[in-house]
Design a protein around this motif. Structure first.
Motif, PDB file in Angstrom:
ATOM      1  N   GLY A  43       0.796  -1.220   0.000  1.00  0.00           N
ATOM      2  CA  GLY A  43       0.000   0.000   0.000  1.00  0.00           C
ATOM      3  C   GLY A  43       0.829   1.270   0.000  1.00  0.00           C
ATOM      4  O   GLY A  43       0.308   2.352  -0.260  1.00  0.00           O
ATOM      5  N   ALA A  44       2.133   1.138   0.264  1.00  0.00           N
ATOM      6  CA  ALA A  44       3.004   2.316   0.273  1.00  0.00           C
ATOM      7  C   ALA A  44       3.176   2.848  -1.145  1.00  0.00           C
ATOM      8  O   ALA A  44       3.324   2.080  -2.092  1.00  0.00           O
ATOM      9  CB  ALA A  44       4.367   1.964   0.860  1.00  0.00           C
ATOM     10  N   SER A  45       3.160   4.163  -1.282  1.00  0.00           N
ATOM     11  CA  SER A  45       3.477   4.806  -2.553  1.00  0.00           C
ATOM     12  C   SER A  45       4.910   5.304  -2.449  1.00  0.00           C
ATOM     13  O   SER A  45       5.246   6.035  -1.510  1.00  0.00           O
ATOM     14  CB  SER A  45       2.537   5.977  -2.822  1.00  0.00           C
ATOM     15  N   ILE A  46       5.743   4.886  -3.378  1.00  0.00           N
ATOM     16  CA  ILE A  46       7.172   5.192  -3.317  1.00  0.00           C
ATOM     17  C   ILE A  46       7.603   5.805  -4.644  1.00  0.00           C
ATOM     18  O   ILE A  46       7.246   5.321  -5.710  1.00  0.00           O
ATOM     19  CB  ILE A  46       7.987   3.919  -3.012  1.00  0.00           C
ATOM     20  N   ASP A  47       8.378   6.866  -4.550  1.00  0.00           N
ATOM     21  CA  ASP A  47       8.890   7.538  -5.737  1.00  0.00           C
ATOM     22  C   ASP A  47      10.062   6.778  -6.341  1.00  0.00           C
ATOM     23  O   ASP A  47      10.824   6.118  -5.622  1.00  0.00           O
ATOM     24  CB  ASP A  47       9.367   8.955  -5.393  1.00  0.00           C
ATOM     25  N   ALA A  48      10.228   6.904  -7.637  1.00  0.00           N
ATOM     26  CA  ALA A  48      11.370   6.308  -8.323  1.00  0.00           C
ATOM     27  C   ALA A  48      12.658   6.793  -7.667  1.00  0.00           C
ATOM     28  O   ALA A  48      12.771   7.961  -7.289  1.00  0.00           O
ATOM     29  CB  ALA A  48      11.354   6.683  -9.801  1.00  0.00           C
ATOM     30  N   LYS A  49      13.597   5.901  -7.534  1.00  0.00           N
ATOM     31  CA  LYS A  49      14.938   6.145  -6.979  1.00  0.00           C
ATOM     32  C   LYS A  49      14.967   6.279  -5.469  1.00  0.00           C
ATOM     33  O   LYS A  49      16.030   6.439  -4.882  1.00  0.00           O
ATOM     34  CB  LYS A  49      15.622   7.317  -7.664  1.00  0.00           C
ATOM     35  N   ALA A  50      13.814   6.215  -4.793  1.00  0.00           N
ATOM     36  CA  ALA A  50      13.790   6.216  -3.331  1.00  0.00           C
ATOM     37  C   ALA A  50      14.112   4.802  -2.836  1.00  0.00           C
ATOM     38  O   ALA A  50      13.917   3.815  -3.552  1.00  0.00           O
ATOM     39  CB  ALA A  50      12.417   6.645  -2.815  1.00  0.00           C
ATOM     40  N   VAL A  51      14.578   4.703  -1.602  1.00  0.00           N
ATOM     41  CA  VAL A  51      14.869   3.398  -1.029  1.00  0.00           C
ATOM     42  C   VAL A  51      13.547   2.681  -0.753  1.00  0.00           C
ATOM     43  O   VAL A  51      12.654   3.216  -0.103  1.00  0.00           O
ATOM     44  CB  VAL A  51      15.697   3.534   0.274  1.00  0.00           C
ATOM     45  N   ALA A  52      13.434   1.458  -1.267  1.00  0.00           N
ATOM     46  CA  ALA A  52      12.216   0.675  -1.087  1.00  0.00           C
ATOM     47  C   ALA A  52      12.438  -0.498  -0.132  1.00  0.00           C
ATOM     48  O   ALA A  52      11.482  -1.091   0.353  1.00  0.00           O
ATOM     49  CB  ALA A  52      11.718   0.159  -2.435  1.00  0.00           C
ATOM     50  N   GLY A  53      13.685  -0.844   0.117  1.00  0.00           N
ATOM     51  CA  GLY A  53      13.978  -1.962   1.002  1.00  0.00           C
ATOM     52  C   GLY A  53      15.473  -2.088   1.203  1.00  0.00           C
ATOM     53  O   GLY A  53      16.256  -1.263   0.715  1.00  0.00           O
TER      54      GLY A  53
END
Length: 123
Positions: A43-53
């Motif tokens: 459900g998280a919205s994450i921007d391109a190039k941001a840390v996702a994990g």
């Protein structure tokens, strides 16, 4: 269905507006034996190039970057339970998460397999 690659050694398998994301053979080779993965929240919205994990190995820890802007639809709970899948099957059972693309045009900035192979040979 197409596969794209990032300069940070993530791959995306794109089907429509959904992409499955994981780390490449090159990334898992560089990391060594993966012992832990931290996956994003569904459900998280994450921007391109941001840390996702994060992926941790016996050698190092590395961030997993979001290749495209989007919403996390699913995470690989099997990988969380058995992080070694990132080593044994990085392009299959070792996938990290699925994302609904917010801006499919971002895919144009990623590499195809031929470009990534040449890029990773020099990495």
């Amino acid at each position: 269905m197409s596969i794209k690659y990032t300069a940070d050694h993530e791959w995306l398998q794109v089907e429509g507006d959904i992409a499955t994301v994981g780390i490449t053979h090159h990334a898992q080779d560089a990391l060594g034996d993966v012992v832990f993965v931290d996956l994003p929240a569904v459900g998280a919205s994450i921007d391109a190039k941001a840390v996702a994990g994060v992926v941790e190995s016996v050698k190092a820890a590395a961030d997993v970057y979001m290749p495209v802007t989007g919403e996390i639809l699913e995470v690989n709970e099997t990988l969380r339970d058995d992080p070694s899948l990132a080593n044994t099957d990085p392009l299959g059972a070792g996938w990290f998460f699925k994302v609904k693309l917010s801006n499919p045009a971002e895919l144009d900035g990623l590499m195809d397999e031929t470009s990534y192979t040449a890029f990773s040979a020099n990495a």
